[in-house]
Design a protein around this motif. Sequence first.
Motif, short mmCIF file in Angstrom:
data_model
loop_
_atom_site.label_atom_id
_atom_site.label_comp_id
_atom_site.label_asym_id
_atom_site.label_seq_id
_atom_site.Cartn_x
_atom_site.Cartn_y
_atom_site.Cartn_z
N GLU A 2 -70.34 15.41 21.20
CA GLU A 2 -71.26 15.27 20.55
C GLU A 2 -71.93 16.25 22.36
O GLU A 2 -72.53 16.96 22.20
N LEU A 3 -71.55 15.85 23.81
CA LEU A 3 -71.59 16.31 24.56
C LEU A 3 -70.82 17.66 24.30
O LEU A 3 -71.95 18.34 25.68
N LEU A 4 -69.71 17.48 24.74
CA LEU A 4 -68.93 19.19 24.42
C LEU A 4 -69.63 19.92 23.57
O LEU A 4 -69.72 20.96 23.68
N GLN A 5 -69.55 19.51 22.33
CA GLN A 5 -70.17 20.25 21.41
C GLN A 5 -71.65 21.52 21.36
O GLN A 5 -71.36 22.30 21.85
N GLU A 6 -72.43 20.33 22.54
CA GLU A 6 -73.88 20.48 23.34
C GLU A 6 -73.21 21.78 24.59
O GLU A 6 -73.99 22.91 24.82
N LEU A 7 -72.55 21.57 24.69
CA LEU A 7 -71.78 22.27 26.42
C LEU A 7 -71.56 23.70 25.77
O LEU A 7 -71.67 24.35 26.54
N GLU A 8 -70.98 23.60 24.86
CA GLU A 8 -69.72 24.58 23.94
C GLU A 8 -71.10 25.85 23.56
O GLU A 8 -71.06 26.61 23.60
N LYS A 9 -71.98 25.18 22.81
CA LYS A 9 -73.10 25.52 22.21
C LYS A 9 -74.75 26.06 23.38
O LYS A 9 -74.58 27.67 22.81
N ARG A 10 -74.26 25.54 24.14
CA ARG A 10 -75.68 25.81 25.39
C ARG A 10 -74.76 27.19 25.83
O ARG A 10 -75.72 27.77 26.79
N VAL A 11 -73.94 26.70 26.59
CA VAL A 11 -73.87 27.29 27.47
C VAL A 11 -73.62 28.96 27.66
O VAL A 11 -74.01 29.30 28.41
N SER A 12 -73.37 29.94 26.13
CA SER A 12 -73.46 31.19 26.60
C SER A 12 -74.96 31.48 27.29
O SER A 12 -75.73 32.87 27.57
N GLN A 13 -75.74 30.62 26.02
CA GLN A 13 -77.35 30.83 26.57
C GLN A 13 -77.72 30.55 27.93
O GLN A 13 -78.48 31.43 28.67
#
Length: 331
Positions: free
Chosen positions: A315-326
């Motif tokens: 979950e942590l890595l999914q959140e990091l991947e999802k939000r990083v472009s933002q």
Amino acid sequence: FDSITVPLKVKDPENSGMKIPTVQELGRENVENESSKITVNDIARVLGDDYPLDVMDVQTQQNSDWTISQWNNYFSKTPTEQRDRIRNVISLEVSHVQQFRDGIRRPTAVEVNDLADLVWEDVVDKKSDVPRPKVTKYILMSVGNAYTDFHLDFAGTSVYYNVISGKKKFILFPPTIHNLGQYKRWCDSDHQNLVFLGDMLEDGVAMELNSGDLFMIPCGYIHAVYTPIDSLVVGGNFLTLRDITTQLKIVEVERLTKVPKRFTFPHFDIVMGKTCEWVLKHRKAIPDEHVKTLISHMSGPKVKYKPVNYRNKKELLQELEKRVSQLQTSL
């Protein structure tokens, strides 16, 4: 710190923030010279005679178990011509000892860029008693003609290195693809002791240090060290946010060359996991390359990390991947 991209001898170490304890702070009495430098005898008195330490035999590059009393007798009280072997102490970390914890202050550039400092107390796991990695304050003691063969500091950490007394000579090579590849092949070779690695590397630099000099080694430099005369050094290692990609490349080199765990950066994966959470918590914008290598490393099946603020590592890595472009575009 961002300007330190190659090995650098600091021109004004007295203004760097670096501080070494005085002999008075270490409890030496009847000091005639107020500017007297600390010695191995002072260090032995602070630590106590039975304090254990690893001592390297320079010829074999192998460690053995000594006490600080034995070392002090060898270093301080045995004439050069009577020493049976040339020896070196390079792994005595003292940040847990009050006199050194309080008496040694790292350069300001180190204090404000140490990644473990940034994330360890900010992302707090109240259920864990894992201590912060203890790599910040080392005392290095080497006799004349000591030599440390080519190596990478664990996890490609950057280094600060303050010569208290004596001299040091360095040969250093940057962590290029060519150099890291040659280093890996050299580590894997059965004939390592017969080959001078420097002949196989490119873009090297030599550096000579004298008493009082402060030296900064950036992330990932492959280096060897020669000690012309008996020397005493205070130094330490630190990870940085700037160098995440290179640090992770070197951790992979360590894995491929089967570096024993005791010689790797302690709790490295916890620091990387906390870094992921810290980046999200503070909405820090870091280069896409860093994020990709960080996610790739943390996704490895052998990397164990229990997040503080997320249900699990996935979950942590999914959140990091999802939000990083933002994060990259909004800040």
